[in-house]
Motif scaffolding. Structure first.
Motif, mmCIF file in Angstrom:
data_model
loop_
_atom_site.group_PDB
_atom_site.id
_atom_site.type_symbol
_atom_site.label_atom_id
_atom_site.label_comp_id
_atom_site.label_asym_id
_atom_site.label_seq_id
_atom_site.Cartn_x
_atom_site.Cartn_y
_atom_site.Cartn_z
ATOM 1 N N TRP A 223 0.894 -1.180 0.057
ATOM 2 C CA TRP A 223 -0.205 0.021 0.075
ATOM 3 C C TRP A 223 0.900 1.133 0.081
ATOM 4 O O TRP A 223 0.525 2.104 -0.717
ATOM 5 N N GLN A 224 1.866 1.096 0.711
ATOM 6 C CA GLN A 224 2.832 2.412 0.729
ATOM 7 C C GLN A 224 3.379 2.718 -0.442
ATOM 8 O O GLN A 224 3.453 3.867 -0.931
ATOM 9 N N VAL A 225 4.092 1.649 -1.373
ATOM 10 C CA VAL A 225 4.400 1.889 -2.833
ATOM 11 C C VAL A 225 3.405 2.454 -3.491
ATOM 12 O O VAL A 225 3.645 3.277 -4.335
ATOM 13 N N PHE A 226 2.049 1.959 -3.471
ATOM 14 C CA PHE A 226 1.137 2.312 -4.430
ATOM 15 C C PHE A 226 0.910 4.030 -4.095
ATOM 16 O O PHE A 226 0.929 4.410 -4.819
ATOM 17 N N LYS A 227 0.809 4.304 -2.859
ATOM 18 C CA LYS A 227 0.565 5.613 -2.198
ATOM 19 C C LYS A 227 1.657 6.662 -3.062
ATOM 20 O O LYS A 227 1.574 7.882 -3.572
ATOM 21 N N ASP A 228 2.851 6.100 -2.768
ATOM 22 C CA ASP A 228 4.234 6.720 -3.107
ATOM 23 C C ASP A 228 4.236 6.958 -4.622
ATOM 24 O O ASP A 228 5.094 8.034 -5.263
ATOM 25 N N SER A 229 3.758 5.869 -5.384
ATOM 26 C CA SER A 229 4.060 6.007 -6.767
ATOM 27 C C SER A 229 2.848 6.338 -7.847
ATOM 28 O O SER A 229 3.088 6.708 -8.914
ATOM 29 N N THR A 230 1.849 6.274 -7.249
ATOM 30 C CA THR A 230 0.668 6.602 -8.208
ATOM 31 C C THR A 230 0.463 8.123 -8.372
ATOM 32 O O THR A 230 1.208 8.974 -7.624
ATOM 33 N N ASN A 231 0.009 8.356 -9.458
ATOM 34 C CA ASN A 231 -0.391 9.979 -10.056
ATOM 35 C C ASN A 231 -1.624 10.190 -9.633
ATOM 36 O O ASN A 231 -1.862 11.499 -9.594
ATOM 37 N N LEU A 232 -2.678 9.578 -8.803
ATOM 38 C CA LEU A 232 -3.624 9.920 -8.305
ATOM 39 C C LEU A 232 -3.381 10.905 -7.322
ATOM 40 O O LEU A 232 -2.576 10.960 -6.492
ATOM 41 N N ASN A 233 -4.527 11.694 -7.156
ATOM 42 C CA ASN A 233 -4.560 12.717 -5.986
ATOM 43 C C ASN A 233 -5.265 11.908 -4.919
ATOM 44 O O ASN A 233 -6.541 11.859 -5.015
ATOM 45 N N LEU A 234 -4.558 11.786 -3.827
ATOM 46 C CA LEU A 234 -5.159 10.869 -2.971
ATOM 47 C C LEU A 234 -5.138 11.642 -1.240
ATOM 48 O O LEU A 234 -4.042 12.240 -1.187
ATOM 49 N N GLU A 235 -6.225 11.599 -0.583
ATOM 50 C CA GLU A 235 -6.308 12.273 0.594
ATOM 51 C C GLU A 235 -6.860 11.452 1.747
ATOM 52 O O GLU A 235 -7.923 10.681 1.511
ATOM 53 N N PHE A 236 -6.205 11.284 2.889
ATOM 54 C CA PHE A 236 -6.581 10.424 3.887
ATOM 55 C C PHE A 236 -7.062 11.073 5.118
ATOM 56 O O PHE A 236 -6.257 11.971 5.389
#
Length: 121
Positions: A48-61
């Motif tokens: 999950w950390q790899v996905f969060k760090d590598s995605t171009n999507l704008n994510l907010e938690f």
């Protein structure tokens, strides 16, 4: 577009410790499948950390209390948590419902689901 992830847990260290304890003592009654999917007992899951760090999507938690502070307490009645919302120009729409999150078995299924739905947009 922004994806807004809302955990069914409140913020703060004490709440975090209590959540971790709940996951260990009674995992079947733990109320946040999103927390369970993305975090182990004490830390974020590596995939999950790899996905969060590598995605171009704008994510907010957000934890539940943080989300309500930002978007208003009226949101508690509008949604069932955990949830992933899609934000467009300040308007929120359901991207992944609680029921959908509850049906995912791990972070890899969550990542695949996010990628499939955002590719279709």
């Amino acid at each position: 577009m922004k994806l807004v992830f809302v955990y069914n847990a409140n913020s703060g260290k004490i709440n975090g410790y209590l959540d971790s304890l709940h996951k260990v003592i009674s995992p079947k009654t733990y109320p946040c499948s999103l927390c369970d999917i993305t975090y182990g007992v004490l830390k974020i899951k590596p995939e999950w950390q790899v996905f969060k760090d590598s995605t171009n999507l704008n994510l907010e938690f957000h934890h539940l209390d943080e989300f309500e502070n930002k978007f208003g307490s009226i949101t508690r009645a509008r949604y069932t948590y955990p949830i992933v919302l899609e934000e467009h120009n300040g308007a929120l729409e359901i991207f992944l419902s609680k029921e959908e999150l509850d049906g995912l078995k791990d972070e890899n299924e969550l990542i695949k689901c996010i990628e499939a739905r955002t590719t279709a947009l």
